[in-house]
Scaffold this motif. Structure first.
Motif, PDB file in Angstrom:
ATOM      1  N   SER A  82       1.051  -1.228   0.094  1.00  0.00           N
ATOM      2  CA  SER A  82      -0.150  -0.038  -0.004  1.00  0.00           C
ATOM      3  C   SER A  82       0.852   1.265   0.120  1.00  0.00           C
ATOM      4  CB  SER A  82      -0.897   0.072   1.202  1.00  0.00           C
ATOM      5  OG  SER A  82      -0.183   0.023   2.576  1.00  0.00           O
ATOM      6  N   GLU A  83       0.134   2.493  -0.212  1.00  0.00           N
ATOM      7  CA  GLU A  83       0.880   3.854  -0.053  1.00  0.00           C
ATOM      8  C   GLU A  83       2.135   3.644  -1.009  1.00  0.00           C
ATOM      9  OE1 GLU A  83       1.636   5.171   3.827  1.00  0.00           O
ATOM     10  OE2 GLU A  83      -0.201   4.438   4.826  1.00  0.00           O
TER      11      GLU A  83
ATOM     12  N   GLU B  63       4.577   5.429  -3.615  1.00  0.00           N
ATOM     13  CA  GLU B  63       4.961   6.843  -3.890  1.00  0.00           C
ATOM     14  C   GLU B  63       6.326   6.684  -4.921  1.00  0.00           C
ATOM     15  OE1 GLU B  63       4.746   8.640   0.699  1.00  0.00           O
ATOM     16  OE2 GLU B  63       6.502   8.066  -0.184  1.00  0.00           O
TER      17      GLU B  63
ATOM     18  N   ARG C  74       9.127   1.093   4.056  1.00  0.00           N
ATOM     19  CA  ARG C  74       8.708   0.871   2.466  1.00  0.00           C
ATOM     20  C   ARG C  74      10.000   0.183   1.901  1.00  0.00           C
ATOM     21  NH1 ARG C  74       6.337   5.837   3.944  1.00  0.00           N
ATOM     22  NH2 ARG C  74       4.166   6.011   3.608  1.00  0.00           N
TER      23      ARG C  74
ATOM     24  N   SER D 183       4.500  12.068  -4.320  1.00  0.00           N
ATOM     25  CA  SER D 183       3.389  11.139  -4.492  1.00  0.00           C
ATOM     26  C   SER D 183       2.904  10.995  -6.019  1.00  0.00           C
ATOM     27  CB  SER D 183       2.238  11.577  -3.604  1.00  0.00           C
ATOM     28  OG  SER D 183       2.610  11.807  -2.346  1.00  0.00           O
TER      29      SER D 183
END
Length: 387
Positions: free
Chosen positions: A207-208, A210, A245, A387
């Motif tokens: 997820s998330e 970037e 991450r 992002s």
């Protein structure tokens, strides 16, 4: 731990005897590093044919016994000072039990799995040091994060970005095997421990997403598990957020989601594992990227502290070691060296967060990792993240 033999005046102390259980990538790299100095005596325990071939090619000492044979392992450890479980996390508890029975120091490269809890239970009654979770991540990451936070920022938001990649991408996936495939799959499939709003929580894997630009190269990053629960628990209530991450080449995440979701392989991990083993090449020519930031407030200004490192393969003792193997093995070797010198506490469990980063930075096995590295402080980041 066995008592040191009596020495005559001027006699050299006997070497610190280390048994490495597992002759794979990290185990053999650790043996190569330790044999460079006279203070260590090293033997690998591994009954498999690939390990025998590897040891013969690298001129490493190997004992052909099954580490699951408790009596034979106990007999070997009775003449040793420390044992390193260079094995998948699920296989470490029997080695930890043998270390406790024999009274020797114990290290492993585990992550947050049920096997780690079994190791901690053994550590509770161990007469020597037990240091799980060595290596790059969680290992080195914990003291690096704590070092950034020690520089005095309030309301800190900490981001750990780390990845091992082929130096030259040769497939659409942009990836190859550099370490344990089962640990890799756990990162893709299991929730990632994190701190959000100062509380320990978990985030969905992958997820998330970037974009991250490092050294004029563009990468993608997404949530995966590189932070240990012990570090999150230590920092709960002290920092606003702590998120890990993984760094990959652009497009990797889309292919991964295709495999997991479109082809439904998240429900057939056995097939996904075989696919990785059969289709992805093993990579020695890799790069290890680490980029950690701690952003917060100080004296009314927004401040960022950072640690950045780009590691490439190196030749040690005429043997080429990949970036991941060299870094992970160097961390284990440094901790063994600190134990040998009596510079780590004990007996019992020693968390990675309890190991002073200054001791790691000054150690001969790991000083190269920190050489030329400065932690920059700035009101605004000069490293682009979008992002």
């Amino acid at each position: 731990m066995p008592d040191a033999p009596m020495k005559s005046p001027g006699e050299k102390p006997r070497p610190f005897s280390v048994v490495i259980v597992g002759g794979g990538r990290i185990g053999s790299a650790l043996a190569i590093l330790l044999r460079q100095v006279p203070e260590f005596d090293v033997v690998i325990v591994d009954p498999t044919e690939p390990a025998r071939v590897n040891a013969r090619n690298l001129n490493l000492r190997l004992v052909d016994i099954d580490p699951g044979n408790a009596s034979k392992l106990d007999s070997l450890l009775a003449r040793s000072d420390a044992v390193v479980a260079a094995l998948p996390s699920s296989a470490t508890p029997p080695v930890a039990a043998a270390a406790r029975r024999s009274g020797v120091h114990y290290l492993d490269l585990s992550d947050d799995t049920p096997g780690l809890e079994a190791v901690r239970r053994e550590a509770a009654s161990a007469p020597a040091c037990f240091v799980p979770q060595c290596g790059v991540s969680p290992g080195l990451i914990s003291p690096l994060v704590l070092d950034l936070l020690s520089r005095g920022v309030m309301q800190a938001e900490v981001n750990v970005r780390i990845g091992t990649l082929p130096r030259h991408s040769t497939n659409r996936f942009g990836y190859g095997l550099t370490w344990d495939v089962d640990a890799l799959l756990r990162e893709y499939l299991q929730p990632s421990t994190a701190l959000i709003d100062r509380k320990v929580t978990s985030l969905p894997p992958l997820s998330e997403q970037e974009q991250l630009r490092l050294d004029d190269s563009l990468y993608e990053v997404f949530v995966s598990g590189n932070i240990s629960l012990s570090l999150c628990t230590r920092l709960e209530g002290c920092v606003d957020s702590l998120v890990s991450r993984t760094i990959r080449y652009p497009g990797h995440l889309d292919y991964m989601k295709f495999l997991l979701d479109d082809l439904k392989l998240r429900h057939r991990v056995d097939l996904l594992r075989n696919l990785f083993l059969n289709a992805l090449p093993e990579i020695d020519d890799d790069r290890l990227l680490i980029f950690i930031t701690a952003v917060g407030m100080r004296n009314g200004r927004r401040i960022e502290h950072r640690f950045a490192r780009h590691v490439v393969p190196a030749t040690i003792g005429a043997v080429s070691l990949s970036a991941m193997r060299r870094t992970a093995a160097s961390h284990v070797a440094a901790i063994l060296d600190l134990i040998r010198e009596g510079r780590l506490g004990g007996p019992g469990l020693i968390a990675q967060e309890d190991i002073p980063i200054d001791a790691l930075r000054a150690n001969r096995f790991l000083s190269w990792f920190f050489d030329g590295i400065a932690t920059a402080s700035a009101a605004h980041s000069s490293m682009e993240t979008a992002s």
